[in-house]
Design an enzyme around this catalytic site. Structure first.
Site, PDB file in Angstrom:
ATOM      1  N   ASP A  53       7.156   1.762  -0.779  1.00  0.00           N
ATOM      2  CA  ASP A  53       7.253   3.183  -0.452  1.00  0.00           C
ATOM      3  C   ASP A  53       6.025   3.931  -0.968  1.00  0.00           C
ATOM      4  O   ASP A  53       5.439   4.768  -0.268  1.00  0.00           O
ATOM      5  CB  ASP A  53       8.537   3.753  -1.056  1.00  0.00           C
ATOM      6  CG  ASP A  53       8.662   5.249  -0.849  1.00  0.00           C
ATOM      7  OD1 ASP A  53       8.850   5.672   0.308  1.00  0.00           O
ATOM      8  OD2 ASP A  53       8.567   6.007  -1.833  1.00  0.00           O
ATOM      9  N   GLU A 124       9.193  -1.329   4.346  1.00  0.00           N
ATOM     10  CA  GLU A 124       8.495  -0.913   3.131  1.00  0.00           C
ATOM     11  C   GLU A 124       8.330  -2.086   2.170  1.00  0.00           C
ATOM     12  O   GLU A 124       7.291  -2.216   1.511  1.00  0.00           O
ATOM     13  CB  GLU A 124       9.255   0.223   2.463  1.00  0.00           C
ATOM     14  CG  GLU A 124       9.180   1.537   3.234  1.00  0.00           C
ATOM     15  CD  GLU A 124       9.881   2.678   2.534  1.00  0.00           C
ATOM     16  OE1 GLU A 124       9.548   3.837   2.830  1.00  0.00           O
ATOM     17  OE2 GLU A 124      10.768   2.417   1.695  1.00  0.00           O
TER      18      GLU A 124
END
Length: 239
Positions: A53, A124
């Site tokens: 992320d 991610e």
């Protein structure tokens, strides 16, 4: 979903799809493993997702900063928020075909497949896996073609301003209910379908707009509604 006897082949196929060969196959395996399919959560993609992320945000920010030198901080932030959103990550995961490689436990998938939120999380995690397996340059080589498409869609679709959010805030404050988005029509083949969508507030249906996907069409429909509410001409036509 990955079955034990298929691990090796599916991981190889995934590498072919990603155009990246992992030196540490365990990183790829963990990036594609949901906690429901492993006895210990630490062996799932959750830790990688945490790192991925942050890396995604960095790469997107750098790409926007370099690509749009005339934009101010507010404009950069709005597009960045769109590109790193769960929806966009899910779309990029779908582009890569990650669903067929993701290992999930029984009861997680349904008739419509693996939830898009899980695909976004795995995407991610995959970013972090590539970073740990190599370096930030490999991550950029992998990511930039994908995020460039998302940025182009955001800019081309008028998504620098989040019209849906603005319309919802206005309608909720005034009427206490959210707007509704109606699909008024579609056109094109299944693999490249366009959508015609209108925003509805109470019983009033505003001028619809076409988009290359539902998200873009809804944003444009919201922009039309806001324009009419403000006494202006709708910016997007319905042709």
């Amino acid at each position: 979903m990955i079955q034990s006897q298929q691990h090796s082949k599916l991981l190889h196929d995934c590498e072919q799809q990603l155009n990246y060969c992992f030196k540490d196959k365990l990183l790829l395996f963990e990036a594609l493993t949901h906690s429901s399919s492993t006895e210990q959560r630490i062996n799932s993609y959750e830790r990688l997702e945490f790192l991925g992320d942050a890396i995604l945000g960095l790469v997107v920010c750098q790409y926007l900063y370099q690509s749009f030198p005339d934009w101010d901080e507010g404009e950069l932030t709005k597009v960045k928020s769109n590109v790193v959103s769960r929806v966009s990550c899910g779309e990029m995961a779908a582009t890569l075909g990650l669903e067929k490689y993701l290992a999930v436990g029984k009861g997680v998938s349904n008739s419509q497949g693996v939830p898009k939120s899980l695909l976004a999380n795995s995407f991610e995690a995959l970013i972090a896996a590539i970073y740990l397996d190599s370096d930030i340059v490999e991550v950029e080589n992998f990511l930039i073609p994908l995020i460039a498409n998302q940025v182009d869609a955001a800019v081309g679709g008028g998504l620098i301003v989040n019209y849906k959010s603005d319309l919802q805030h206005y309608v909720q404050k005034r009427f206490g209910i959210p707007p509704v988005y109606l699909v008024m029509g579609t056109r094109g083949p299944d693999h490249n379908k366009e959508f015609k969508i209108a925003a509805q507030v109470l019983k009033r249906v505003f001028q619809p707009a076409w988009g290359t996907n539902k998200k873009e069409a809804e944003q444009r429909a919201a922009a039309n509604a806001l324009a009419v509410i403000s006494g202006k001409k709708p910016p997007f036509d319905d042709l």
